[in-house]
Design a protein around this motif. Structure first.
Motif, PDB file in Angstrom:
ATOM      1  N   ARG A  97       0.842  -1.190   0.000  1.00 18.85           N
ATOM      2  CA  ARG A  97       0.000   0.000   0.000  1.00 18.85           C
ATOM      3  C   ARG A  97       0.878   1.241   0.000  1.00 18.85           C
ATOM      4  O   ARG A  97       1.920   1.290   0.679  1.00 18.85           O
ATOM      5  N   THR A  98       0.474   2.245  -0.762  1.00 17.70           N
ATOM      6  CA  THR A  98       1.286   3.452  -0.882  1.00 17.70           C
ATOM      7  C   THR A  98       1.216   4.289   0.391  1.00 17.70           C
ATOM      8  O   THR A  98       0.192   4.328   1.080  1.00 17.70           O
ATOM      9  N   ASP A 149      -6.694   7.667   2.572  1.00 22.60           N
ATOM     10  CA  ASP A 149      -6.970   7.975   3.969  1.00 22.60           C
ATOM     11  C   ASP A 149      -6.276   9.243   4.432  1.00 22.60           C
ATOM     12  O   ASP A 149      -6.686   9.857   5.429  1.00 22.60           O
ATOM     13  N   ASN A 150      -5.180   9.634   3.762  1.00 26.79           N
ATOM     14  CA  ASN A 150      -4.494  10.879   4.124  1.00 26.79           C
ATOM     15  C   ASN A 150      -4.520  11.890   2.983  1.00 26.79           C
ATOM     16  O   ASN A 150      -3.653  12.764   2.898  1.00 26.79           O
ATOM     17  N   ASP A 151      -5.536  11.757   2.112  1.00 22.38           N
ATOM     18  CA  ASP A 151      -5.701  12.665   0.958  1.00 22.38           C
ATOM     19  C   ASP A 151      -4.444  12.706   0.094  1.00 22.38           C
ATOM     20  O   ASP A 151      -4.100  13.726  -0.506  1.00 22.38           O
ATOM     21  N   ILE A 184       0.757  16.618  -5.669  1.00 20.98           N
ATOM     22  CA  ILE A 184       1.010  15.251  -5.231  1.00 20.98           C
ATOM     23  C   ILE A 184       2.438  14.881  -5.610  1.00 20.98           C
ATOM     24  O   ILE A 184       2.858  15.094  -6.747  1.00 20.98           O
ATOM     25  N   PHE A 185       3.183  14.321  -4.674  1.00 25.86           N
ATOM     26  CA  PHE A 185       4.567  13.948  -4.955  1.00 25.86           C
ATOM     27  C   PHE A 185       4.625  12.632  -5.740  1.00 25.86           C
ATOM     28  O   PHE A 185       4.037  11.637  -5.346  1.00 25.86           O
ATOM     29  N   GLY A 186       5.333  12.648  -6.864  1.00 23.88           N
ATOM     30  CA  GLY A 186       5.571  11.434  -7.639  1.00 23.88           C
ATOM     31  C   GLY A 186       4.674  11.348  -8.842  1.00 23.88           C
ATOM     32  O   GLY A 186       3.440  11.438  -8.744  1.00 23.88           O
ATOM     33  N   LEU A 187       5.301  11.128  -9.991  1.00 23.78           N
ATOM     34  CA  LEU A 187       4.538  11.029 -11.236  1.00 23.78           C
ATOM     35  C   LEU A 187       3.502   9.909 -11.176  1.00 23.78           C
ATOM     36  O   LEU A 187       2.348  10.073 -11.567  1.00 23.78           O
TER      37      LEU A 187
END
Length: 426
Positions: free
Chosen positions: A308-309, A314-316, A333-336
């Motif tokens: 799971r990322t 759950d943390n938007d 958002i961090f990360g492509l």
């Protein structure tokens, strides 16, 4: 817009469903080899196409993928003992080999032949390219393993990851063939795959955010060309393949590693997102590997010990509004890869496609939907499915400048085809 009925067919993949039957005709990436690292290692839970399974590597190194639940009292074999060429249930000691045959019943008298009547569901597995593959269809229909380039290079030329995404598989797959969003959603984050924001491909993406799509049917699925204006005489083409039933390729950026994905159903509301990066003719550098591990590119940061990322619904997805304002990430958002993940999950577990409004930039998505729905009809007719021939997977995506008026499939022919010479080299 897709009808409600067709959307049901497209998104439902459990056993007995039309799409579920179709997808079970293909080899499925099930686990990373490192999840079963040595003989008699701990078993691993696996869920694919709605089926709850257990994977284990036996004493001789053979891989079993079997029903999670012991047929005796239906307890989970996850808690069993992997020993002496079999998985033994912790409750009463019933033991099963990698083919699902019951080989020992210590709770029955020695003279009993009961074990010969007991077996559990099992699926064959093979290893290739750092992945453990399984085939969940009827044995007589088992094809050869696919032969995509990333699977055939050495381990030092390849980096693989997988994660759980909380939405339907096709909802995620659509993003992999939608080149139009690259100019917007990923406008600030291409550096995460080793590409300078000042590179020629980045500037070409930025100057034309409304690509024109051309899509061609192939023996593996679809060839998709996204055309952007480069100058008065040339178009910039980003060309990718949709390889049945769930593979996409990322058109390369300069000398950065190539990339691709598989979007595999866990159940109808969750999928495995496999990501791979590779270099055809050299080892990955330490810097490239560190960049992949950082989560900035297509490989996401995970909660340790899970798939799971770290950024999740759950943390938007750890949205950073300041980063969004600065333009470092259009979505904050961090990360492509996580940018894609976020917007796809935000639409809910299964999109009702009968309510959507599609434009000209959605041509490839419309064709991909039809490709899968046609495959269901093809199977019902008893005709050969696309993408089962390993030879058809020997293709590459491409980013090319072509003179205006030159058909993209002709002008980029050499860049798209993985030749036998190239394949022998890997």
């Amino acid at each position: 817009m897709l009808s409600y009925q067709d959307n049901q067919i497209l998104t439902q993949t459990n056993s007995g469903t039309p799409m579920g039957k179709t997808l079970r005709r293909y080899w499925i990436p099930a686990l990373m080899v490192e999840e079963l690292p040595y003989p008699d290692c701990p078993p691993v839970r696996v869920k694919l196409l709605g089926e709850e399974l257990i994977a284990f590597r036996d004493t001789n190194g053979k891989i079993g993928l079997v029903d999670e639940y012991c047929p005796h009292r239906k307890v989970s074999l996850f808690y069993g003992r992997n020993e002496d060429c079999g998985l033994r249930c912790a409750y009463h000691g019933w033991k099963f080999d990698f083919d699902g045959n019951c080989v020992d019943l210590p709770s029955e008298p020695p003279e009993s032949n009961f074990k010969h009547n007991i077996n559990i569901k099992s699926y064959p597995c093979e290893e290739r390219g750092g992945v453990i593959w399984t085939f969940m269809g009827e044995p007589e229909h088992k094809p050869e393993l696919p032969e995509q380039e990333w699977m055939m290079v050495s381990n030092s030329q390849r980096y693989i990851s997988k994660k759980i995404q909380e939405c339907n598989y096709f909802q995620a797959l659509e993003g992999g063939i939608d080149s139009s969003h690259v100019s917007i959603l990923h406008s600030g984050s291409v550096g995460g795959i080793g590409v300078s924001k000042k590179s020629s491909s980045t500037s070409l993406l930025a100057q034309d955010a409304a690509p024109r799509f051309e899509v061609m049917d192939t023996d593996y699925g679809l060839l998709i060309g996204a055309r952007r204006n480069a100058d008065d005489n040339q178009f910039y083409w980003r060309i990718t393949q949709f390889i049945m039933p769930w593979y996409t390729m990322i058109p390369p950026f300069g000398g950065a590693p190539r990339g691709g994905h598989a979007w595999v159903p866990i159940d109808d509301e969750h999928c495995w997102v496999w990501s791979w990066s590779w270099t055809p003719d050299r080892d990955l550098t330490e810097q490239e590997i560190e960049q992949m591990k950082s989560g900035a590119g297509i490989h996401s940061l995970l909660i340790p010990g899970t798939f799971r990322t770290k950024a999740n619904k759950d943390n938007d997805f750890l949205i950073d509004r300041e980063m969004q304002k600065r333009g470092e990430s259009f979505a904050g958002i961090f990360g492509l890869g996580m940018e894609d993940h976020t917007v796809q999950v935000s639409a809910g577990p299964v999109v009702d496609r009968s309510q959507e409004k599609l434009g000209t930039s959605d041509t490839a998505i419309i064709k991909a939907r039809r490709c899968l729905l046609n495959a269901v009809k093809t199977l019902e007719k008893g005709e050969p499915l696309p993408g089962l021939n390993p030879e058809s997977h020997k293709v590459r995506s491409a980013s090319v400048l072509l003179a205006k008026g030159v058909p993209f499939n002709e002008g980029a022919q050499e860049a798209l085809k993985l030749s036998e010479k190239d394949f022998e080299a890997v």
